[in-house]
Design a protein around this motif. Sequence first.
Motif, PDB file in Angstrom:
ATOM      1  N   ILE A   1       0.829  -1.220   0.000  1.00 28.90           N
ATOM      2  CA  ILE A   1       0.000   0.000   0.000  1.00 28.90           C
ATOM      3  C   ILE A   1       0.853   1.255   0.000  1.00 28.90           C
ATOM      4  O   ILE A   1       0.377   2.331  -0.359  1.00 28.90           O
ATOM      5  CB  ILE A   1      -0.961   0.006   1.202  1.00 28.90           C
ATOM      6  CG1 ILE A   1      -0.181   0.084   2.513  1.00 28.90           C
ATOM      7  CG2 ILE A   1      -1.862  -1.201   1.181  1.00 28.90           C
ATOM      8  CD1 ILE A   1      -1.074   0.205   3.735  1.00 28.90           C
ATOM      9  N   PHE A   2       2.107   1.130   0.415  1.00 33.57           N
ATOM     10  CA  PHE A   2       2.959   2.308   0.479  1.00 33.57           C
ATOM     11  C   PHE A   2       3.728   2.471  -0.831  1.00 33.57           C
ATOM     12  O   PHE A   2       4.960   2.432  -0.881  1.00 33.57           O
ATOM     13  CB  PHE A   2       3.935   2.210   1.663  1.00 33.57           C
ATOM     14  CG  PHE A   2       3.267   2.171   3.007  1.00 33.57           C
ATOM     15  CD1 PHE A   2       2.723   3.317   3.558  1.00 33.57           C
ATOM     16  CD2 PHE A   2       3.158   0.986   3.715  1.00 33.57           C
ATOM     17  CE1 PHE A   2       2.095   3.281   4.780  1.00 33.57           C
ATOM     18  CE2 PHE A   2       2.530   0.944   4.942  1.00 33.57           C
ATOM     19  CZ  PHE A   2       1.998   2.101   5.467  1.00 33.57           C
ATOM     20  N   ASP A   3       2.982   2.655  -1.950  1.00 36.09           N
ATOM     21  CA  ASP A   3       3.628   2.903  -3.220  1.00 36.09           C
ATOM     22  C   ASP A   3       4.063   4.371  -3.302  1.00 36.09           C
ATOM     23  O   ASP A   3       3.908   5.134  -2.351  1.00 36.09           O
ATOM     24  CB  ASP A   3       2.695   2.537  -4.376  1.00 36.09           C
ATOM     25  CG  ASP A   3       1.344   3.251  -4.266  1.00 36.09           C
ATOM     26  OD1 ASP A   3       1.241   4.187  -3.448  1.00 36.09           O
ATOM     27  OD2 ASP A   3       0.424   2.878  -4.999  1.00 36.09           O
ATOM     28  N   ARG A   4       4.592   4.754  -4.450  1.00 34.31           N
ATOM     29  CA  ARG A   4       5.134   6.105  -4.580  1.00 34.31           C
ATOM     30  C   ARG A   4       4.040   7.160  -4.381  1.00 34.31           C
ATOM     31  O   ARG A   4       4.251   8.169  -3.690  1.00 34.31           O
ATOM     32  CB  ARG A   4       5.786   6.260  -5.961  1.00 34.31           C
ATOM     33  CG  ARG A   4       6.414   7.627  -6.195  1.00 34.31           C
ATOM     34  CD  ARG A   4       7.031   7.725  -7.581  1.00 34.31           C
ATOM     35  NE  ARG A   4       7.679   9.007  -7.786  1.00 34.31           N
ATOM     36  CZ  ARG A   4       8.924   9.265  -7.439  1.00 34.31           C
ATOM     37  NH1 ARG A   4       9.657   8.329  -6.877  1.00 34.31           N
ATOM     38  NH2 ARG A   4       9.457  10.459  -7.656  1.00 34.31           N
ATOM     39  N   THR A   5       2.860   6.905  -4.969  1.00 32.81           N
ATOM     40  CA  THR A   5       1.762   7.871  -4.821  1.00 32.81           C
ATOM     41  C   THR A   5       1.326   7.992  -3.373  1.00 32.81           C
ATOM     42  O   THR A   5       1.091   9.098  -2.868  1.00 32.81           O
ATOM     43  CB  THR A   5       0.574   7.436  -5.697  1.00 32.81           C
ATOM     44  OG1 THR A   5       1.005   7.322  -7.056  1.00 32.81           O
ATOM     45  CG2 THR A   5      -0.549   8.454  -5.607  1.00 32.81           C
ATOM     46  N   THR A   6       1.218   6.849  -2.664  1.00 36.16           N
ATOM     47  CA  THR A   6       0.792   6.879  -1.260  1.00 36.16           C
ATOM     48  C   THR A   6       1.819   7.598  -0.401  1.00 36.16           C
ATOM     49  O   THR A   6       1.474   8.392   0.483  1.00 36.16           O
ATOM     50  CB  THR A   6       0.574   5.455  -0.749  1.00 36.16           C
ATOM     51  OG1 THR A   6      -0.371   4.785  -1.588  1.00 36.16           O
ATOM     52  CG2 THR A   6       0.051   5.470   0.680  1.00 36.16           C
ATOM     53  N   ARG A   7       3.111   7.321  -0.641  1.00 33.00           N
ATOM     54  CA  ARG A   7       4.144   7.997   0.153  1.00 33.00           C
ATOM     55  C   ARG A   7       4.106   9.509  -0.060  1.00 33.00           C
ATOM     56  O   ARG A   7       4.264  10.290   0.883  1.00 33.00           O
ATOM     57  CB  ARG A   7       5.524   7.436  -0.215  1.00 33.00           C
ATOM     58  CG  ARG A   7       5.733   5.989   0.165  1.00 33.00           C
ATOM     59  CD  ARG A   7       7.216   5.616   0.125  1.00 33.00           C
ATOM     60  NE  ARG A   7       7.802   5.823  -1.173  1.00 33.00           N
ATOM     61  CZ  ARG A   7       7.816   4.904  -2.141  1.00 33.00           C
ATOM     62  NH1 ARG A   7       7.271   3.719  -1.930  1.00 33.00           N
ATOM     63  NH2 ARG A   7       8.381   5.142  -3.310  1.00 33.00           N
ATOM     64  N   GLN A   8       3.890   9.938  -1.316  1.00 32.52           N
ATOM     65  CA  GLN A   8       3.805  11.363  -1.586  1.00 32.52           C
ATOM     66  C   GLN A   8       2.586  11.970  -0.891  1.00 32.52           C
ATOM     67  O   GLN A   8       2.658  13.079  -0.330  1.00 32.52           O
ATOM     68  CB  GLN A   8       3.723  11.587  -3.104  1.00 32.52           C
ATOM     69  CG  GLN A   8       3.639  13.048  -3.522  1.00 32.52           C
ATOM     70  CD  GLN A   8       4.867  13.839  -3.144  1.00 32.52           C
ATOM     71  OE1 GLN A   8       5.962  13.275  -3.042  1.00 32.52           O
ATOM     72  NE2 GLN A   8       4.721  15.137  -2.914  1.00 32.52           N
ATOM     73  N   ALA A   9       1.444  11.234  -0.903  1.00 36.62           N
ATOM     74  CA  ALA A   9       0.236  11.744  -0.253  1.00 36.62           C
ATOM     75  C   ALA A   9       0.433  11.847   1.252  1.00 36.62           C
ATOM     76  O   ALA A   9      -0.002  12.824   1.883  1.00 36.62           O
ATOM     77  CB  ALA A   9      -0.946  10.835  -0.570  1.00 36.62           C
ATOM     78  N   ILE A  10       1.095  10.851   1.872  1.00 38.63           N
ATOM     79  CA  ILE A  10       1.357  10.904   3.314  1.00 38.63           C
ATOM     80  C   ILE A  10       2.247  12.093   3.648  1.00 38.63           C
ATOM     81  O   ILE A  10       2.037  12.814   4.631  1.00 38.63           O
ATOM     82  CB  ILE A  10       2.001   9.587   3.781  1.00 38.63           C
ATOM     83  CG1 ILE A  10       0.997   8.437   3.648  1.00 38.63           C
ATOM     84  CG2 ILE A  10       2.502   9.696   5.211  1.00 38.63           C
ATOM     85  CD1 ILE A  10       1.585   7.084   3.953  1.00 38.63           C
TER      86      ILE A  10
ATOM     87  N   ASN B   1       0.156  15.196   3.459  1.00 39.32           N
ATOM     88  CA  ASN B   1      -0.762  15.277   4.599  1.00 39.32           C
ATOM     89  C   ASN B   1      -0.046  15.757   5.852  1.00 39.32           C
ATOM     90  O   ASN B   1      -0.562  16.601   6.597  1.00 39.32           O
ATOM     91  CB  ASN B   1      -1.400  13.916   4.868  1.00 39.32           C
ATOM     92  CG  ASN B   1      -2.496  13.587   3.874  1.00 39.32           C
ATOM     93  OD1 ASN B   1      -3.030  14.492   3.226  1.00 39.32           O
ATOM     94  ND2 ASN B   1      -2.839  12.329   3.730  1.00 39.32           N
TER      95      ASN B   1
END
Length: 508
Positions: free
Chosen positions: A154-163, A166
Amino acid sequence: MKKRAHTPSVFANPALVGAATVVIVVMAVFLAYNANSGLPFLPSFQVRVDTPDGARLVVGNDVREGGQRIGQVSAIENVRLDGGRVGAQLTLQLDESAVPIPDDTTFLIRPRSTLGLKFVELRRGISDTALIANAVVSSGSAVAAPELDDVFGIFDRTTRQAIRENLTIYGSAFAGRGESLNRAFATLPRLLGDLTPVARTLADPDTQLRRLIVELADFGRLTAPLAGSLANGFSLAADTFEALSRDPRALQDTITESARTFAVGTRELPRQRPLLRALVAIADDTRAVAADLRAGAPAISSALAAGTEVLPDTPPLSDDLADALEALRVLAADPSTDLTLDGLRSTTATLNPTLQYLGPHVTVCNYFNLFWTFLSDHLSEQVPSGTLQRIQVKTAPEQNNSLLSFGATAPVDGTGADPATRALLGDPAALHAQPYGRAVDERGDADCEQGQRGYPTRLAAGAPAGLNIAVDARTPGSQGPTFTGRPRVPAGQTFSAEPTGLAPRVAP
């Protein structure tokens, strides 16, 4: 003396010795090849388990009970489950020592290592009826735990950038606003408490909210043709109010003098009647002036047209307003609207006890702000690509029911530590799990237990005397406020010392 005849030895024959060696080697290879499928000479007990997912099991994986190997997976086949779905049927070959097996026994697929190795865990039931050989057992949807790579996926590049975004946005939003957040959380229970009777009144059929929405829609439909006149009236009113706002003192003086002006007018206007009768007599003479005004009317009309350039935009606005009111009427007529309002009322009634318990954790102990302070320090390890989490691996020496071993028979209580590993890995570990720590006591005085209660040796009412564990929710005595907290609940705030949904108290 007669000499005995010599008898040749069996081992003196090379062909016989070679044949025996070949047979032994073939048997050893056969047994080694079939070891994963069970030895042919040992009795076994087979059970079939239908699962929604084979969870990457392979033939030969262990079957364990309490950490002890009691068998292995001998076969995995596709099978059609109830509802038409396709799952996996596991054939488990169990040792005779594991028999009998209660028919309410459950089976779980558990990871044996982080590299993907699995085993089947048998959790023995308590039923008096035992499974028969080759019985088929159905497992639930929770038979397999989530895969570690699925969690990390779940911690792909998009998710890491969103975190990252945030954390930046929320950090900027909460920075320096602790006092405002405390006031908001303190008043939120009262707001929701007032919202409950409002929602109840709106949901009551006697309120006739649906009729109000219908009448508003009719009002919008009737006023739509008058949009131009209404817009012109607002424009003129805006000019008037703009003129009045330029000199507020003059407006104040006008209002002050209005009472005396009206009194004078009431007394003096009757005396003006002779003058008005004289004006009627000269009305004919003013007709020539009216003709001149008619000639100047086009210029006046042009001025008025220049001041009403925005009026063409008013009818579309009225049309949109009519559509919005029509949609609102449909919403009010929908039977689910009343159900939604009832649900909102139930939600507020359910949420209030939770907020009354959590509120003192923010307003008294200041845990909300402390969380973000510690979080920023937790994510402050500098690396070339940014920051990482600061972590510390928790270790414990070899001891009874250790955290590092399988097959624990009791909670880890710090007993039986190996002195050799204690010097290397630190003090023995003991279970400390005290849920729902308090923020205040029954009187509203600060009792911020989380992070301040210390490390008691034993707090376990009803547990065996030999277990040095802390599992009771309450720690004796008052822990007081945190360093940045308050001594008690702010005046007028409702609170609850326990998360039980009992009647709240109000701080004096």
